[in-house]
Design a protein around this motif. Structure first.
Motif, mmCIF file in Angstrom:
data_model
loop_
_atom_site.group_PDB
_atom_site.id
_atom_site.type_symbol
_atom_site.label_atom_id
_atom_site.label_comp_id
_atom_site.label_asym_id
_atom_site.label_seq_id
_atom_site.Cartn_x
_atom_site.Cartn_y
_atom_site.Cartn_z
ATOM 1 N N PRO A 149 -1.272 -17.810 -31.132
ATOM 2 C CA PRO A 149 0.125 -17.480 -31.418
ATOM 3 C C PRO A 149 0.442 -16.020 -31.127
ATOM 4 C CG PRO A 149 -1.081 -18.024 -33.440
ATOM 5 C CD PRO A 149 -2.022 -18.205 -32.302
ATOM 6 N N SER A 150 1.377 -15.788 -30.239
ATOM 7 C CA SER A 150 1.698 -14.424 -29.817
ATOM 8 C C SER A 150 2.262 -13.583 -30.961
ATOM 9 C CB SER A 150 2.665 -14.436 -28.643
ATOM 10 O OG SER A 150 3.858 -15.086 -29.007
ATOM 11 N N ASP A 151 2.906 -14.210 -31.945
ATOM 12 C CA ASP A 151 3.439 -13.424 -33.057
ATOM 13 C C ASP A 151 2.309 -12.821 -33.885
ATOM 14 O OD1 ASP A 151 2.784 -16.045 -33.908
ATOM 15 O OD2 ASP A 151 4.127 -15.902 -35.618
ATOM 16 N N ALA A 152 1.158 -13.480 -33.940
ATOM 17 C CA ALA A 152 0.020 -12.928 -34.670
ATOM 18 C C ALA A 152 -0.655 -11.831 -33.860
ATOM 19 C CB ALA A 152 -0.996 -14.020 -34.984
ATOM 20 N N LEU A 153 -0.611 -11.936 -32.543
ATOM 21 C CA LEU A 153 -1.330 -10.996 -31.692
ATOM 22 C C LEU A 153 -0.580 -9.690 -31.480
ATOM 23 C CD1 LEU A 153 -2.765 -13.452 -29.055
ATOM 24 C CD2 LEU A 153 -3.929 -12.432 -30.994
ATOM 25 N N GLN A 154 0.734 -9.715 -31.478
ATOM 26 C CA GLN A 154 1.554 -8.516 -31.316
ATOM 27 C C GLN A 154 1.074 -7.641 -30.151
ATOM 28 O OE1 GLN A 154 1.641 -6.568 -35.131
ATOM 29 N NE2 GLN A 154 2.690 -8.258 -36.103
#
Length: 187
Positions: A149-154
């Motif tokens: 998930p890109s929101d977790a990776l920032q």
């Protein structure tokens, strides 16, 4: 600095299920992520400490460190912008003693660490553990372009490298160094 003491059989047995604290800080260049600590590492309190583990020689041969570090120097990596964590915190004799559920839960906990500390790169050391922890059965060594998930990776780059354990016979030191160097070339 004196060498680490050689753990006794009783100390090794007592280390089952214990942990080795993360070496982590905000904004690292690379957060190296092992599968889980060995019992040897848990006894001596340093990452990748088991004799035969090739993490330290690989870091040096690949160019991450200017000299060969020993496990007792693991905290010095923070000054270079590198940290160490694990997918699963529980120490075992071998990584195959971890359950699929532990790896999946560990993957979620790892994403939370990435979200909190925001390293430039998360380098997972072990393709099998990565595939299981993140539900990516076809993932390959190298930069990962999808699946987390890109929101977790920032903005954190996810890179999978081979497990440097001496038990991983698929890679010799020169091959490990070349694969690790491919990551160093992009950061």
């Amino acid at each position: 600095m004196p060498p680490l003491h050689k753990p006794t059989k009783a100390e090794i047995q007592a280390a089952i299920g214990t942990t080795v604290p993360d070496l982590i800080a905000p904004d690292l260049r690379v957060l190296f992520c092992g599968i889980n600590p060995s019992l040897y590492s848990a006894v001596v309190g340093h990452h990748f400490a088991r004799p035969g583990n090739r993490f330290w020689p690989t870091l040096h041969a690949a160019g991450f460190t200017e000299r060969l570090y020993a496990p007792r120097n693991d905290r010095d990596l923070l000054q270079l912008g590198y940290g160490i964590t694990n997918v699963v915190d529980r120490a075992t004799a071998t990584a195959d003693q971890l359950s699929t559920d532990e790896l999946i839960v560990g993957g979620k906990q790892l994403l939370a660490k990435v979200q909190r500390y925001q390293p430039q790169v998360l380098a997972v050391l072990g393709i099998g553990a990565y595939r299981t922890a993140f539900g990516r059965p076809k993932a390959t060594i190298g930069r990962q372009s999808e699946g987390l998930p890109s929101d977790a990776l920032q903005g954190t780059i996810v890179w999978v490298l081979p497990n440097p354990s001496g038990l991983n016979a698929h890679y010799q030191l020169k091959d490990l160094a070349a694969t690790f160097r491919s990551l160093l070339d992009v950061i």
